[in-house]
Design a protein around this motif. Structure first.
Motif, PDB file in Angstrom:
ATOM      1  N   LEU A  99       0.835  -1.205   0.000  1.00  0.00           N
ATOM      2  CA  LEU A  99       0.000   0.000   0.000  1.00  0.00           C
ATOM      3  C   LEU A  99       0.869   1.253   0.000  1.00  0.00           C
ATOM      4  CD1 LEU A  99      -2.801   1.290   0.132  1.00  0.00           C
ATOM      5  CD2 LEU A  99      -2.692   1.111   2.629  1.00  0.00           C
ATOM      6  N   GLU A 100       1.917   1.248   0.843  1.00  0.00           N
ATOM      7  CA  GLU A 100       2.813   2.394   0.895  1.00  0.00           C
ATOM      8  C   GLU A 100       3.527   2.591  -0.442  1.00  0.00           C
ATOM      9  OE1 GLU A 100       3.157   4.666   3.181  1.00  0.00           O
ATOM     10  OE2 GLU A 100       1.661   3.711   4.449  1.00  0.00           O
ATOM     11  N   LEU A 101       3.983   1.492  -1.036  1.00  0.00           N
ATOM     12  CA  LEU A 101       4.645   1.581  -2.334  1.00  0.00           C
ATOM     13  C   LEU A 101       3.694   2.125  -3.403  1.00  0.00           C
ATOM     14  CD1 LEU A 101       6.687  -1.745  -2.421  1.00  0.00           C
ATOM     15  CD2 LEU A 101       7.615   0.572  -2.383  1.00  0.00           C
ATOM     16  N   LYS A 102       2.447   1.661  -3.361  1.00  0.00           N
ATOM     17  CA  LYS A 102       1.451   2.130  -4.326  1.00  0.00           C
ATOM     18  C   LYS A 102       1.188   3.616  -4.146  1.00  0.00           C
ATOM     19  CE  LYS A 102      -3.277   1.329  -5.931  1.00  0.00           C
ATOM     20  NZ  LYS A 102      -4.527   0.557  -5.724  1.00  0.00           N
ATOM     21  N   LYS A 103       1.078   4.061  -2.890  1.00  0.00           N
ATOM     22  CA  LYS A 103       0.838   5.479  -2.623  1.00  0.00           C
ATOM     23  C   LYS A 103       2.004   6.332  -3.118  1.00  0.00           C
ATOM     24  CE  LYS A 103      -2.169   5.089   1.451  1.00  0.00           C
ATOM     25  NZ  LYS A 103      -2.280   5.357   2.914  1.00  0.00           N
ATOM     26  N   GLN A 104       3.225   5.856  -2.855  1.00  0.00           N
ATOM     27  CA  GLN A 104       4.396   6.604  -3.286  1.00  0.00           C
ATOM     28  C   GLN A 104       4.496   6.655  -4.805  1.00  0.00           C
ATOM     29  OE1 GLN A 104       7.509   4.554  -1.247  1.00  0.00           O
ATOM     30  NE2 GLN A 104       7.110   5.543   0.714  1.00  0.00           N
TER      31      GLN A 104
ATOM     32  N   SER B 241       3.978   9.792  -9.630  1.00  0.00           N
ATOM     33  CA  SER B 241       3.421   9.887 -10.980  1.00  0.00           C
ATOM     34  C   SER B 241       2.621  11.175 -11.153  1.00  0.00           C
ATOM     35  CB  SER B 241       2.521   8.682 -11.276  1.00  0.00           C
ATOM     36  OG  SER B 241       3.260   7.480 -11.245  1.00  0.00           O
ATOM     37  N   LYS B 242       1.921  11.552 -10.111  1.00  0.00           N
ATOM     38  CA  LYS B 242       1.097  12.764 -10.158  1.00  0.00           C
ATOM     39  C   LYS B 242       1.951  14.013 -10.021  1.00  0.00           C
ATOM     40  CE  LYS B 242      -3.137  14.685  -8.165  1.00  0.00           C
ATOM     41  NZ  LYS B 242      -4.184  14.501  -7.124  1.00  0.00           N
ATOM     42  N   PHE B 243       3.015  13.912  -9.190  1.00  0.00           N
ATOM     43  CA  PHE B 243       3.886  15.067  -8.952  1.00  0.00           C
ATOM     44  C   PHE B 243       5.343  14.666  -9.225  1.00  0.00           C
ATOM     45  CE2 PHE B 243       0.426  15.189  -5.723  1.00  0.00           C
ATOM     46  CZ  PHE B 243      -0.339  16.200  -6.301  1.00  0.00           C
TER      47      PHE B 243
ATOM     48  N   GLN C 259       7.429  13.565 -21.127  1.00  0.00           N
ATOM     49  CA  GLN C 259       6.034  13.741 -21.513  1.00  0.00           C
ATOM     50  C   GLN C 259       5.152  12.908 -20.593  1.00  0.00           C
ATOM     51  OE1 GLN C 259       4.962  15.815 -23.832  1.00  0.00           O
ATOM     52  NE2 GLN C 259       6.990  16.390 -24.624  1.00  0.00           N
ATOM     53  N   SER C 260       4.375  13.560 -19.761  1.00  0.00           N
ATOM     54  CA  SER C 260       3.404  12.859 -18.912  1.00  0.00           C
ATOM     55  C   SER C 260       2.363  13.867 -18.440  1.00  0.00           C
ATOM     56  CB  SER C 260       4.087  12.209 -17.700  1.00  0.00           C
ATOM     57  OG  SER C 260       4.495  13.183 -16.763  1.00  0.00           O
ATOM     58  N   ARG C 261       1.256  13.351 -17.981  1.00  0.00           N
ATOM     59  CA  ARG C 261       0.199  14.221 -17.481  1.00  0.00           C
ATOM     60  C   ARG C 261       0.681  15.010 -16.266  1.00  0.00           C
ATOM     61  NH1 ARG C 261      -5.464  11.443 -16.291  1.00  0.00           N
ATOM     62  NH2 ARG C 261      -5.187  11.068 -18.533  1.00  0.00           N
ATOM     63  N   GLY C 262       1.475  14.336 -15.398  1.00  0.00           N
ATOM     64  CA  GLY C 262       1.981  15.004 -14.209  1.00  0.00           C
ATOM     65  C   GLY C 262       2.907  16.161 -14.551  1.00  0.00           C
ATOM     66  N   ILE C 263       3.793  15.968 -15.540  1.00  0.00           N
ATOM     67  CA  ILE C 263       4.703  17.040 -15.955  1.00  0.00           C
ATOM     68  C   ILE C 263       3.915  18.226 -16.498  1.00  0.00           C
ATOM     69  CG2 ILE C 263       6.473  17.671 -17.622  1.00  0.00           C
ATOM     70  CD1 ILE C 263       7.637  14.874 -17.311  1.00  0.00           C
ATOM     71  N   ARG C 264       2.946  17.938 -17.349  1.00  0.00           N
ATOM     72  CA  ARG C 264       2.148  19.034 -17.939  1.00  0.00           C
ATOM     73  C   ARG C 264       1.392  19.797 -16.854  1.00  0.00           C
ATOM     74  NH1 ARG C 264       0.407  20.261 -23.157  1.00  0.00           N
ATOM     75  NH2 ARG C 264      -1.368  21.701 -23.172  1.00  0.00           N
ATOM     76  N   SER C 265       0.863  19.068 -15.869  1.00  0.00           N
ATOM     77  CA  SER C 265       0.135  19.735 -14.784  1.00  0.00           C
ATOM     78  C   SER C 265       1.049  20.686 -14.020  1.00  0.00           C
ATOM     79  CB  SER C 265      -0.455  18.694 -13.829  1.00  0.00           C
ATOM     80  OG  SER C 265      -1.385  17.857 -14.484  1.00  0.00           O
TER      81      SER C 265
ATOM     82  N   LEU D  23       1.104  22.665  -6.581  1.00  0.00           N
ATOM     83  CA  LEU D  23       0.133  21.674  -7.044  1.00  0.00           C
ATOM     84  C   LEU D  23      -0.132  20.601  -5.995  1.00  0.00           C
ATOM     85  CD1 LEU D  23      -1.475  21.025  -9.645  1.00  0.00           C
ATOM     86  CD2 LEU D  23       0.380  19.490 -10.288  1.00  0.00           C
ATOM     87  N   SER D  24       0.907  20.189  -5.281  1.00  0.00           N
ATOM     88  CA  SER D  24       0.760  19.112  -4.297  1.00  0.00           C
ATOM     89  C   SER D  24       0.295  19.621  -2.937  1.00  0.00           C
ATOM     90  CB  SER D  24       2.081  18.360  -4.110  1.00  0.00           C
ATOM     91  OG  SER D  24       3.101  19.240  -3.657  1.00  0.00           O
ATOM     92  N   ASN D  25       0.316  20.938  -2.731  1.00  0.00           N
ATOM     93  CA  ASN D  25      -0.133  21.534  -1.475  1.00  0.00           C
ATOM     94  C   ASN D  25      -1.066  22.701  -1.748  1.00  0.00           C
ATOM     95  OD1 ASN D  25       1.775  20.308   0.860  1.00  0.00           O
ATOM     96  ND2 ASN D  25       2.965  20.583  -1.019  1.00  0.00           N
ATOM     97  N   PRO D  26      -2.243  22.408  -2.279  1.00  0.00           N
ATOM     98  CA  PRO D  26      -3.184  23.487  -2.610  1.00  0.00           C
ATOM     99  C   PRO D  26      -3.621  24.231  -1.346  1.00  0.00           C
ATOM    100  CG  PRO D  26      -4.280  21.360  -2.712  1.00  0.00           C
ATOM    101  CD  PRO D  26      -2.812  21.067  -2.539  1.00  0.00           C
TER     102      PRO D  26
END
Length: 485
Positions: free
Chosen positions: A314-319, A324-326, A383-389, A479-482
């Protein structure tokens, strides 16, 4: 001495795999009692104390989620709870009792040694702990022949909970860095609500106090290239201290164990916690045996292993999801100390141009040389969604590039020798600072600067601490701390 420690010495690996500090004689004399076959992972007393401390309360991950750290082997995840305090007790006691020359001890250390030799309760507890240790290694005699101190366990899955909840940023942590003169007086109030981002610290958060983590995070995500270079230098400083065995608990005036202020108090607390852990272990065993079914003896172990595995996954998945998102910039900032030599420098340089975009921070720069001697520079953007965000956050006209400046010349590393490679410098890294000052100029200007130095003079460099990377890290933080409405 146990056969396990003897085998460890024969292997010649006498450093703690967590902090790279040389293991003391009492560390190898009383290795951790890992129940997993063929693991035999061992680490130093300081790291064990911080490990135990991290389990005393719920920890907070960089994404804000809470998790609990268990007393499991950092290498194989087996349960160390029943024995780890015996290990701490025996090491603490031997630290003083094995010193024959009292002249080497201070007055307070002499008092501790005298108390250990004359305290009946501690003496009894130590004898019982030694007996349990002897029984353990006798039962694992077949395994101890392969005892090896593991050399490298740092991975995404083994860093959970290694955040020391300490206070205070030592003055030496700031004043050492000449690049911090303009920013060392930042108001502390701005750091109170700053949550440390350990994904930026390369595992060094284990060797930093909570205040130091907040301070470094604030500089890394400030958007200021000079502060980014200063933070990079600080992380290099922390890494150097960790190799010398200087960790947060050595800066701390009180023991890790509650409010106890003396070595004797901490030893008694270790004994108390160990007795409590064994009592709970025995009660659990008694309940299992009362069922009268042999198979039930293995059910709790299987369930515990399954829970541990599920927690780790679970921890690995969260990380993985968080990164991936950030995602981090491909060109993360680096600090290096290189020596000027008349016979030649350890790096060569080449002129390049920054296109003025934040996307450049996610660009892999390659320098190649053909058989005919032609040098070419190629750039491959991530190129990734996270980079573009990240690139588009805060932009008035989102286009996946994040234009923040006009094109400007810069200098990149074209080739490296062993001295540079050993410090993590890579071809394509951007030279951003030299000797604490931001570098402006061409490759020939930089070479001339280096050649003007005395032979053997030490030069400090910051790489990739440029406007693109500084702004990328700032936008990633936003982005990661709105901000809460």
């Amino acid at each position: 001495m146990s056969s396990a420690s003897a085998s460890a010495e024969e292997e010649g690996d006498d450093c703690c795999p967590l902090c790279s500090t040389e293991l003391e004689p009492y560390d190898t004399e009383h290795p951790t009692q890992c129940p997993s076959k063929h693991c035999h992972f061992n680490f130093c007393l300081n790291c064990i104390e911080q490990f135990i401390q991290s389990t005393s309360s719920t920890q907070e991950a960089s994404d804000g989620n809470a998790f609990h750290v268990f007393l499991h082997c950092p290498n194989c995840r087996s349960n160390l709870g029943p024995s780890i305090r015996d290990t701490v007790l025996l090491r603490k006691v031997d630290k003083y009792l094995k010193i024959d020359d009292d002249v080497r001890l201070s007055a307070s250390e002499l008092r501790v040694k005298h108390s250990l030799e004359n305290d009946a309760d501690i003496t009894l507890a130590v004898e019982e702990a030694r007996s349990r240790e002897n029984d353990f290694f006798r039962d694992h005699a077949d395994d101890t022949a392969s005892f090896v101190t593991q050399g490298s366990i740092w991975s995404l899955g083994s860093m959970e909970g290694y955040e020391a909840d300490l206070s205070g940023v030592p003055k030496s942590f700031i004043s050492r860095h000449h690049s911090l003169h303009d920013g060392a007086n930042d108001k502390e109030g701005a750091l109170v609500n700053m949550r440390p981002d350990t994904t930026l610290m390369n595992g060094l958060e284990f060797f930093m106090t909570d205040s130091e983590q907040r301070f470094v995070t604030s500089y890394l995500v400030s958007g200021d290239a000079s502060k980014l270079a200063a933070a990079t230098e600080m992380l290099h400083y922390v890494s150097a201290l960790s190799r010398q065995g200087i960790t947060p608990n050595s800066k701390r005036s009180k023991s890790f164990y509650g409010n106890t202020n003396s070595m004797m108090g901490s030893i008694r607390e270790v004994i108390r916690e160990g007795n409590e852990a064994r009592r709970m272990e025995q009660e659990g065993g008694a309940r299992t045996n009362s069922a009268g079914v042999l198979a039930e003896m293995f059910v709790p172990l299987a369930k515990e292993k399954r829970r541990n595995r599920e927690q780790m996954n679970l921890e690995l998945k969260k990380q993985f999801e968080y990164m991936s998102k950030f995602p981090l910039p491909l060109r993360m900032p680096k600090y290096a100390e290189l020596t000027a030599h008349k016979r030649g420098f350890s790096l060569t340089f080449r002129d390049d141009t920054w296109d003025g975009t934040v996307l450049d921070a996610f660009c892999k720069i390659s320098v190649t040389k053909s058989l005919l001697g032609h040098v070419s520079v190629t750039k491959q953007h991530g190129q990734s969604r996270g980079i573009r965000s990240i690139v588009d956050v805060g932009s008035s006209k989102p286009n996946g590039r994040g234009q923040i400046d006009t094109s400007r010349p810069r200098v990149i590393v074209a080739s490296i020798s062993a001295e540079g490679g050993q410090q993590g410098i890579m071809i394509g890294d951007v030279v951003s600072h030299i000797n604490g000052s931001q570098f402006y100029g061409s490759a020939s200007d930089l070479v001339q600067n280096i050649n003007s130095r005395s032979d053997g003079e030490l030069l400090t460099f910051a790489f990739n601490a440029d406007a693109a990377v500084a702004e990328a890290l700032r936008r990633r933080w936003m982005l990661s701390n709105p901000k809460k409405k």
